[in-house]
Design a protein around this motif. Structure first.
Motif, mmCIF file in Angstrom:
data_model
loop_
_atom_site.group_PDB
_atom_site.id
_atom_site.type_symbol
_atom_site.label_atom_id
_atom_site.label_comp_id
_atom_site.label_asym_id
_atom_site.label_seq_id
_atom_site.Cartn_x
_atom_site.Cartn_y
_atom_site.Cartn_z
ATOM 1 N N VAL A 103 66.971 -53.795 92.750
ATOM 2 C CA VAL A 103 65.945 -54.116 91.759
ATOM 3 C C VAL A 103 64.800 -53.112 91.758
ATOM 4 O O VAL A 103 64.482 -52.517 90.726
ATOM 5 N N TRP A 104 64.164 -52.929 92.895
ATOM 6 C CA TRP A 104 62.931 -52.149 92.955
ATOM 7 C C TRP A 104 63.059 -50.722 92.419
ATOM 8 O O TRP A 104 62.196 -50.284 91.645
ATOM 9 N N PRO A 105 64.089 -49.976 92.770
ATOM 10 C CA PRO A 105 64.142 -48.583 92.295
ATOM 11 C C PRO A 105 64.108 -48.426 90.778
ATOM 12 O O PRO A 105 63.718 -47.385 90.274
ATOM 13 N N ARG A 106 64.476 -49.451 90.026
ATOM 14 C CA ARG A 106 64.524 -49.352 88.567
ATOM 15 C C ARG A 106 63.333 -49.997 87.873
ATOM 16 O O ARG A 106 63.261 -49.998 86.652
ATOM 17 N N GLN A 107 62.429 -50.563 88.642
ATOM 18 C CA GLN A 107 61.250 -51.202 88.067
ATOM 19 C C GLN A 107 60.189 -50.166 87.707
ATOM 20 O O GLN A 107 59.990 -49.195 88.448
ATOM 21 N N PRO A 108 59.497 -50.339 86.589
ATOM 22 C CA PRO A 108 58.435 -49.398 86.216
ATOM 23 C C PRO A 108 57.365 -49.269 87.304
ATOM 24 O O PRO A 108 56.832 -48.175 87.524
ATOM 25 N N ALA A 109 57.082 -50.346 88.006
ATOM 26 C CA ALA A 109 56.067 -50.302 89.068
ATOM 27 C C ALA A 109 56.495 -49.450 90.252
ATOM 28 O O ALA A 109 55.666 -49.078 91.084
ATOM 29 N N ALA A 110 57.769 -49.107 90.339
ATOM 30 C CA ALA A 110 58.275 -48.322 91.468
ATOM 31 C C ALA A 110 58.042 -46.819 91.298
ATOM 32 O O ALA A 110 58.267 -46.054 92.229
ATOM 33 N N ARG A 111 57.585 -46.399 90.133
ATOM 34 C CA ARG A 111 57.352 -44.966 89.914
ATOM 35 C C ARG A 111 56.344 -44.451 90.935
ATOM 36 O O ARG A 111 55.353 -45.131 91.245
ATOM 37 N N PRO A 112 56.559 -43.257 91.462
ATOM 38 C CA PRO A 112 55.694 -42.720 92.519
ATOM 39 C C PRO A 112 54.213 -42.710 92.173
ATOM 40 O O PRO A 112 53.369 -42.996 93.028
ATOM 41 N N GLU A 113 53.875 -42.419 90.926
ATOM 42 C CA GLU A 113 52.456 -42.352 90.550
ATOM 43 C C GLU A 113 51.780 -43.734 90.625
ATOM 44 O O GLU A 113 50.555 -43.816 90.664
ATOM 45 N N ARG A 114 52.542 -44.799 90.648
ATOM 46 C CA ARG A 114 51.972 -46.150 90.753
ATOM 47 C C ARG A 114 51.564 -46.471 92.187
ATOM 48 O O ARG A 114 50.718 -47.320 92.414
ATOM 49 N N ASN A 115 52.229 -45.829 93.149
ATOM 50 C CA ASN A 115 51.899 -45.971 94.568
ATOM 51 C C ASN A 115 51.918 -47.433 95.033
ATOM 52 O O ASN A 115 51.029 -47.886 95.756
ATOM 53 N N ILE A 116 52.939 -48.176 94.604
ATOM 54 C CA ILE A 116 53.098 -49.568 95.029
ATOM 55 C C ILE A 116 54.315 -49.631 95.953
ATOM 56 O O ILE A 116 55.420 -49.319 95.530
ATOM 57 N N PRO A 117 54.133 -50.014 97.199
ATOM 58 C CA PRO A 117 55.276 -50.110 98.107
ATOM 59 C C PRO A 117 56.175 -51.285 97.733
ATOM 60 O O PRO A 117 55.682 -52.338 97.303
ATOM 61 N N TRP A 118 57.455 -51.116 97.906
ATOM 62 C CA TRP A 118 58.398 -52.170 97.563
ATOM 63 C C TRP A 118 58.130 -53.431 98.379
ATOM 64 O O TRP A 118 58.311 -54.540 97.887
ATOM 65 N N GLU A 119 57.678 -53.254 99.627
ATOM 66 C CA GLU A 119 57.411 -54.412 100.485
ATOM 67 C C GLU A 119 56.332 -55.306 99.861
ATOM 68 O O GLU A 119 56.430 -56.529 99.891
#
Length: 176
Positions: A75-91
């Motif tokens: 799930v996480w790798p394909r979420q918009p929030a997972a983009r590097p510039e968002r800097n949101i850890p999957w945890e």
């Protein structure tokens, strides 16, 4: 010594082939990670959730939903929030989703009529379905139930379903 494993010509090729084989095996032959399991239809998921609610089986309800490993790998790798510039850890995203889902599930269990047996009549989605390539999320589920007296009732017993390869699981119990 042409063709021998120790020769320069074949040694590099053999090492490359072994490395390529290991990488292919390790990455699942280029496929996306998969859900551990899933049910054959959205209705089957609704029936399993309703049966678990009737039985007040929290463990079964938790097993019907996406787990931490599936969230992290699929799930996480394909979420918009997972983009590097968002800097949101999957945890962080997982803990937030899991806590909200658990909270809503506890609320659903406390509201669920004890001893009331429901039969699933149908399931629709009032929200959008988003295709993330490796999976799809169907939002705002609405389950139509029949009680023992034959009365129909519509309920939001879970929030959304995840679909991958024709298999379905609860994505979240969050109903908003």
């Amino acid at each position: 010594m042409t063709g021998a494993i120790g020769s320069r010509r074949c040694g590099g090729g053999l090492r490359f082939a072994l490395l390529a084989g290991i990488l292919t095996f390790a990455t699942g032959c280029g496929r996306s990670p998969a859900l551990e399991w899933g049910l054959e239809s959205p209705r089957a998921v609704a029936e399993a959730v309703v049966a678990a609610l009737d039985a007040r089986d929290v463990r079964a309800l938790e097993r019907l939903s996406v787990n931490e490993q599936e969230f992290r790998q699929l799930v996480w790798p394909r979420q918009p929030a997972a983009r590097p510039e968002r800097n949101i850890p999957w945890e962080y995203a997982w803990k937030s989703l899991a806590a909200r889902s658990r909270h809503q599930l506890k609320g659903r269990l406390s509201e669920w009529a004890r001893g009331q047996r429901f039969t699933v009549v149908g399931l629709t989605f009032a929200g959008e379905t988003t295709d993330y390539g490796a999976y799809r999320v169907h939002r705002r589920s609405v389950v139509t139930l029949r009680d023992a007296a034959g009365r129909l009732e519509t309920m939001r017993v879970f929030g959304s379903l995840i679909e991958q390869g024709g298999r379905y699981r609860v994505f979240s119990y969050v109903v908003d």
